[in-house]
Motif scaffolding. Structure first.
Motif, PDB file in Angstrom:
ATOM      1  N   ILE A  28      -0.020 -85.276 -12.321  1.00 44.10           N
ATOM      2  CA  ILE A  28       1.132 -84.409 -12.131  1.00 44.10           C
ATOM      3  C   ILE A  28       2.347 -85.308 -11.989  1.00 44.10           C
ATOM      4  O   ILE A  28       2.436 -86.110 -11.062  1.00 44.10           O
ATOM      5  CB  ILE A  28       0.949 -83.503 -10.903  1.00 44.10           C
ATOM      6  N   GLU A  29       3.276 -85.210 -12.938  1.00 36.79           N
ATOM      7  CA  GLU A  29       4.425 -86.108 -12.977  1.00 36.79           C
ATOM      8  C   GLU A  29       5.590 -85.646 -12.120  1.00 36.79           C
ATOM      9  O   GLU A  29       6.377 -86.464 -11.668  1.00 36.79           O
ATOM     10  CB  GLU A  29       4.917 -86.270 -14.422  1.00 36.79           C
ATOM     11  N   ASN A  30       5.734 -84.322 -11.936  1.00 35.52           N
ATOM     12  CA  ASN A  30       6.910 -83.823 -11.258  1.00 35.52           C
ATOM     13  C   ASN A  30       6.601 -82.497 -10.574  1.00 35.52           C
ATOM     14  O   ASN A  30       5.803 -81.715 -11.071  1.00 35.52           O
ATOM     15  CB  ASN A  30       8.039 -83.638 -12.290  1.00 35.52           C
ATOM     16  N   ALA A  31       7.237 -82.253  -9.438  1.00 35.87           N
ATOM     17  CA  ALA A  31       7.153 -80.975  -8.729  1.00 35.87           C
ATOM     18  C   ALA A  31       8.579 -80.586  -8.351  1.00 35.87           C
ATOM     19  O   ALA A  31       9.290 -81.363  -7.721  1.00 35.87           O
ATOM     20  CB  ALA A  31       6.286 -81.115  -7.477  1.00 35.87           C
ATOM     21  N   VAL A  32       8.997 -79.385  -8.775  1.00 37.13           N
ATOM     22  CA  VAL A  32      10.397 -78.968  -8.617  1.00 37.13           C
ATOM     23  C   VAL A  32      10.465 -77.547  -8.076  1.00 37.13           C
ATOM     24  O   VAL A  32       9.710 -76.674  -8.511  1.00 37.13           O
ATOM     25  CB  VAL A  32      11.129 -79.020  -9.983  1.00 37.13           C
ATOM     26  N   ILE A  33      11.406 -77.333  -7.158  1.00 36.92           N
ATOM     27  CA  ILE A  33      11.759 -75.990  -6.706  1.00 36.92           C
ATOM     28  C   ILE A  33      13.120 -75.686  -7.316  1.00 36.92           C
ATOM     29  O   ILE A  33      14.076 -76.439  -7.113  1.00 36.92           O
ATOM     30  CB  ILE A  33      11.874 -75.917  -5.169  1.00 36.92           C
ATOM     31  N   ARG A  34      13.205 -74.600  -8.070  1.00 39.36           N
ATOM     32  CA  ARG A  34      14.488 -74.219  -8.665  1.00 39.36           C
ATOM     33  C   ARG A  34      15.311 -73.449  -7.636  1.00 39.36           C
ATOM     34  O   ARG A  34      14.760 -72.667  -6.858  1.00 39.36           O
ATOM     35  CB  ARG A  34      14.264 -73.365  -9.915  1.00 39.36           C
ATOM     36  N   ASN A  35      16.630 -73.657  -7.660  1.00 41.92           N
ATOM     37  CA  ASN A  35      17.467 -73.024  -6.634  1.00 41.92           C
ATOM     38  C   ASN A  35      17.518 -71.506  -6.745  1.00 41.92           C
ATOM     39  O   ASN A  35      17.995 -70.840  -5.834  1.00 41.92           O
ATOM     40  CB  ASN A  35      18.878 -73.620  -6.641  1.00 41.92           C
TER      41      ASN A  35
ATOM     42  N   LEU B   1      13.179 -70.063  -4.722  1.00 44.53           N
ATOM     43  CA  LEU B   1      12.839 -70.972  -3.627  1.00 44.53           C
ATOM     44  C   LEU B   1      11.400 -70.838  -3.146  1.00 44.53           C
ATOM     45  O   LEU B   1      10.932 -71.666  -2.373  1.00 44.53           O
ATOM     46  CB  LEU B   1      13.814 -70.765  -2.465  1.00 44.53           C
ATOM     47  N   ASN B   2      10.693 -69.814  -3.616  1.00 44.03           N
ATOM     48  CA  ASN B   2       9.292 -69.633  -3.229  1.00 44.03           C
ATOM     49  C   ASN B   2       8.330 -70.050  -4.347  1.00 44.03           C
ATOM     50  O   ASN B   2       7.149 -69.738  -4.306  1.00 44.03           O
ATOM     51  CB  ASN B   2       9.019 -68.176  -2.841  1.00 44.03           C
ATOM     52  N   LYS B   3       8.860 -70.777  -5.342  1.00 39.80           N
ATOM     53  CA  LYS B   3       8.032 -71.163  -6.495  1.00 39.80           C
ATOM     54  C   LYS B   3       8.208 -72.650  -6.782  1.00 39.80           C
ATOM     55  O   LYS B   3       9.319 -73.155  -6.766  1.00 39.80           O
ATOM     56  CB  LYS B   3       8.455 -70.337  -7.718  1.00 39.80           C
ATOM     57  N   VAL B   4       7.088 -73.325  -7.046  1.00 42.88           N
ATOM     58  CA  VAL B   4       7.114 -74.740  -7.412  1.00 42.88           C
ATOM     59  C   VAL B   4       6.621 -74.861  -8.851  1.00 42.88           C
ATOM     60  O   VAL B   4       5.580 -74.303  -9.208  1.00 42.88           O
ATOM     61  CB  VAL B   4       6.214 -75.588  -6.481  1.00 42.88           C
ATOM     62  N   TYR B   5       7.400 -75.580  -9.665  1.00 40.59           N
ATOM     63  CA  TYR B   5       7.028 -75.847 -11.055  1.00 40.59           C
ATOM     64  C   TYR B   5       6.490 -77.264 -11.140  1.00 40.59           C
ATOM     65  O   TYR B   5       7.169 -78.224 -10.752  1.00 40.59           O
ATOM     66  CB  TYR B   5       8.229 -75.679 -11.986  1.00 40.59           C
ATOM     67  N   LEU B   6       5.268 -77.384 -11.630  1.00 44.57           N
ATOM     68  CA  LEU B   6       4.625 -78.683 -11.798  1.00 44.57           C
ATOM     69  C   LEU B   6       4.677 -79.076 -13.265  1.00 44.57           C
ATOM     70  O   LEU B   6       4.442 -78.246 -14.145  1.00 44.57           O
ATOM     71  CB  LEU B   6       3.163 -78.619 -11.357  1.00 44.57           C
ATOM     72  N   THR B   7       4.972 -80.332 -13.514  1.00 46.65           N
ATOM     73  CA  THR B   7       4.918 -80.868 -14.869  1.00 46.65           C
ATOM     74  C   THR B   7       3.761 -81.842 -14.934  1.00 46.65           C
ATOM     75  O   THR B   7       3.713 -82.804 -14.161  1.00 46.65           O
ATOM     76  CB  THR B   7       6.231 -81.601 -15.231  1.00 46.65           C
TER      77      THR B   7
END
Length: 167
Positions: free
Chosen positions: A69-76, A79-85
């Motif tokens: 997993i290269e990246n974990a991001v919360i979009r503004n 705020l209750n969701k994490v996107y994993l790349t």
């Protein structure tokens, strides 16, 4: 002290800390995305029941055996969701896998969540490789790849000769 150089501060509000623990509501991949959600084969979306504390977010909070997993991001806006790349070109065939989510906190919470395991299905994310082309008629070119190509649109390829695009 010179009165003309005084600095005044206004104290803000206290943040109320909670004991709320996050719970995973759903995990979406390209195979299981909700209607209206577009996820590619390199993205996983994890939705929680509360907003996630960004300070507790790390790729180490998410484990899939054999997948980086290269990246974990919360979009503004979510705020209750994490996107994993996940690492591109790292899954040579579609597989079922277990995703473990752990050690995240809800916003303003003093407690981390309990580890949570979810069965997910990941599509092959290795792009097909071009093998060759053959002109079979004056207006037809057959392209060959190392695997089957699905859902090809009419404008997926541009054919050009000496830098000029053919129609």
């Amino acid at each position: 002290v010179n009165d003309t150089s005084n600095v005044y501060f206004t104290r803000g509000l206290d943040v109320v800390q909670t004991e709320d623990k996050l719970n995973v509501l759903r995990v979406e991949t390209a195979n299981s995305a909700l209607p209206g959600t577009r996820l590619d084969n390199n993205t996983i979306a994890v939705t929680f029941d509360r907003n996630v504390d960004g300070l507790s977010l790390s790729t180490n909070n998410f484990v899939i055996n054999g997948v980086k997993i290269e990246n974990a991001v919360i979009r503004n806006t979510e705020l209750n969701k994490v996107y994993l790349t996940i690492q591109p070109n790292s899954i040579p065939y579609s597989i079922g896998a277990q995703l473990v989510v752990q050690n995240l906190r809800a916003t303003n919470s003093i407690y981390a969540m309990e580890p949570s395991t979810h069965l997910i299905y990941l599509n092959d994310n290795v792009a097909p490789k071009y093998v060759g082309a053959q002109v079979t008629a004056i207006d037809t070119v057959v392209l060959t790849f190392d695997e089957a190509i699905h859902n090809v649109l009419a404008d997926s390829f541009i054919v050009s000769v000496n830098g000029l695009e053919l129609q």
